[in-house]
Design an enzyme around this catalytic site. Structure first.
Site, PDB file in Angstrom:
ATOM      1  N   TYR A 161       0.835  -1.210   0.000  1.00  0.00           N
ATOM      2  CA  TYR A 161       0.000   0.000   0.000  1.00  0.00           C
ATOM      3  C   TYR A 161       0.868   1.257   0.000  1.00  0.00           C
ATOM      4  O   TYR A 161       0.643   2.186  -0.783  1.00  0.00           O
ATOM      5  CB  TYR A 161      -0.921  -0.037   1.225  1.00  0.00           C
ATOM      6  CG  TYR A 161      -1.868   1.136   1.320  1.00  0.00           C
ATOM      7  CD1 TYR A 161      -2.864   1.335   0.368  1.00  0.00           C
ATOM      8  CD2 TYR A 161      -1.772   2.046   2.370  1.00  0.00           C
ATOM      9  CE1 TYR A 161      -3.734   2.411   0.461  1.00  0.00           C
ATOM     10  CE2 TYR A 161      -2.644   3.116   2.470  1.00  0.00           C
ATOM     11  CZ  TYR A 161      -3.625   3.297   1.507  1.00  0.00           C
ATOM     12  OH  TYR A 161      -4.482   4.371   1.599  1.00  0.00           O
ATOM     13  N   ALA A 199       3.999   1.604  -0.986  1.00  0.00           N
ATOM     14  CA  ALA A 199       4.700   1.774  -2.270  1.00  0.00           C
ATOM     15  C   ALA A 199       3.742   2.263  -3.351  1.00  0.00           C
ATOM     16  O   ALA A 199       4.101   3.096  -4.180  1.00  0.00           O
ATOM     17  CB  ALA A 199       5.360   0.460  -2.678  1.00  0.00           C
ATOM     18  N   SER A 200       2.509   1.747  -3.340  1.00  0.00           N
ATOM     19  CA  SER A 200       1.540   2.188  -4.362  1.00  0.00           C
ATOM     20  C   SER A 200       1.230   3.671  -4.193  1.00  0.00           C
ATOM     21  O   SER A 200       1.051   4.396  -5.167  1.00  0.00           O
ATOM     22  CB  SER A 200       0.255   1.344  -4.301  1.00  0.00           C
ATOM     23  OG  SER A 200      -0.548   1.678  -3.183  1.00  0.00           O
ATOM     24  N   LYS A 201       1.195   4.131  -2.935  1.00  0.00           N
ATOM     25  CA  LYS A 201       0.872   5.541  -2.699  1.00  0.00           C
ATOM     26  C   LYS A 201       2.076   6.453  -2.974  1.00  0.00           C
ATOM     27  O   LYS A 201       1.908   7.586  -3.417  1.00  0.00           O
ATOM     28  CB  LYS A 201       0.324   5.733  -1.283  1.00  0.00           C
ATOM     29  CG  LYS A 201      -1.031   5.037  -1.057  1.00  0.00           C
ATOM     30  CD  LYS A 201      -2.103   5.510  -2.041  1.00  0.00           C
ATOM     31  CE  LYS A 201      -3.502   5.030  -1.688  1.00  0.00           C
ATOM     32  NZ  LYS A 201      -4.523   5.498  -2.654  1.00  0.00           N
TER      33      LYS A 201
END
Ligand SMILES: NC(=O)c1ccc[n+]([C@@H]2O[C@H](COP(=O)([O-])OP(=O)(O)OC[C@H]3O[C@@H](n4cnc5c(N)ncnc54)[C@H](OP(=O)(O)O)[C@@H]3O)[C@@H](O)[C@H]2O)c1
Length: 285
Positions: free
Chosen positions: A155, A157-159
């Site tokens: 999460y 890293a995705s953000k």
């Protein structure tokens, strides 16, 4: 902050059947704007918005499928004639340590949190570019600025990815008169942490006690008690959409502001401590 007059806008908001997206869509409609609202199911939009409103275009979209996103954007422009504010809001939390997360879990999380917003941008930006105006809001999270959050690597890293691409977008779009803002909410009281929404990794490794404690805290201590009010986060986004010079970075809530300050101090500390050795890595000439 200079408020502009209020010409009505056309919004395209992903994940608008609940949480922050729903609050934003309702507030935009209440001020007389038009809203294209997406969800994975039309039924949840009907349930959220009730009776039909001519200013609302409910769209069932599979955000992971580019053709589905493209059709939704085409329909929005065909219905309202333009698009002004594009809000990549849909997203979900994938828990799990980096060692334990499977390739499939990571890719699914990035499909929804990163590649879906990229589908939206690829098909929305031609319209904004033709208009020489518009505003993209990408909803990240304070963890996508803070980092260092045991048990939430996917999460986080995705953000970070969505934050990095928004900063680049802001640089690319400036000459076209289009704005880009990354929104970093702290914890917000929505269904985001509920057991049927938060995705817990299939595998857990007992040695990672801090990650497990964080999961327990989020599921059993934080859910329903988050400090952030989704209505007020939505109002903040609306406010940023109406000023002449909106921020590239929009933090939402006291926790987000405090964590952002802490992160900047930590980076400054590392930067200063290693400045000499780091400067010395350049060629001498
Ligand atoms: N709540 C927080 O504490 C918090 C903090 C920081 C950042 N955020 C971010 O804020 C955004 C909105 O979250 P929220 O708090 O409003 O959460 P929410 O109430 O759970 O709503 C999330 C929205 O995202 C969509 N979504 C979730 N999983 C999806 C999937 N697999 N595929 C497609 N769409 C999906 C849902 O759409 P459907 O209608 O299709 O279910 C839903 O409308 C997210 O990007 C989240 O990461 C939230």
């Amino acid at each position: 902050m200079q408020q502009q007059a209020h010409p009505s806008k056309v919004w395209f908001i992903t994940g608008a059947a609940r949480g922050i997206g729903l609050s934003l869509a309702r507030q935009a409609l209440a001020r007389g704007d038009a809203v294209a609202a997406t969800s994975r199911t039309l039924a949840s939009l009907q349930q959220a918005f009730g009776d039909s409103d001519k200013q609302l275009l409910p769209l069932e979209v599979d955000l992971v499928k580019e053709t589905s996103v493209q059709a939704a954007i085409d329909k929005t422009v065909a219905t309202f004639g333009r698009m002004d504010c594009v809000v990549n809001n849909a997203g979900y939390g994938q828990q799990g340590t980096i060692e334990a997360l499977s390739d499939a879990e990571l890719r699914r999380n990035f499909d929804v949190n990163v590649f879906a917003p990229l589908h939206v941008l690829r098909h929305a930006l031609p319209h904004l570019r033709a208009q020489r105006g518009g505003h993209v809001f990408n909803v990240a999270s304070i963890v996508g600025f803070q980092g260092g959050y045991a048990g939430w690597g996917s999460y986080v890293a995705s953000k970070f990815a969505i934050a990095g691409l928004t900063e680049t977008l802001a640089a690319e779009l400036a000459e076209l008169g289009i704005k880009a803002t990354v929104v970093y909410p702290g914890p917000v009281r929505t269904g985001f942490l509920s057991k049927d929404t938060l995705v817990v990794a299939k595998r857990s490794i007992a040695d990672y006690t801090e990650a497990q404690a964080s999961l327990d805290l989020h599921l059993n201590g934080l859910d329903g008690k988050q400090a952030g009010d989704p209505e007020k986060v939505a109002t903040l986004i609306l406010q940023a959409a109406t000023v002449a010079e909106p921020p590239v970075h929009l933090f939402a809530g006291k926790i987000a502001n405090t964590l952002a300050e802490q992160k900047m101090q930590a980076v400054r500390k590392d930067l200063q401590a290693w400045r000499g050795a780091s400067d010395a890595t350049d060629f001498a000439e």
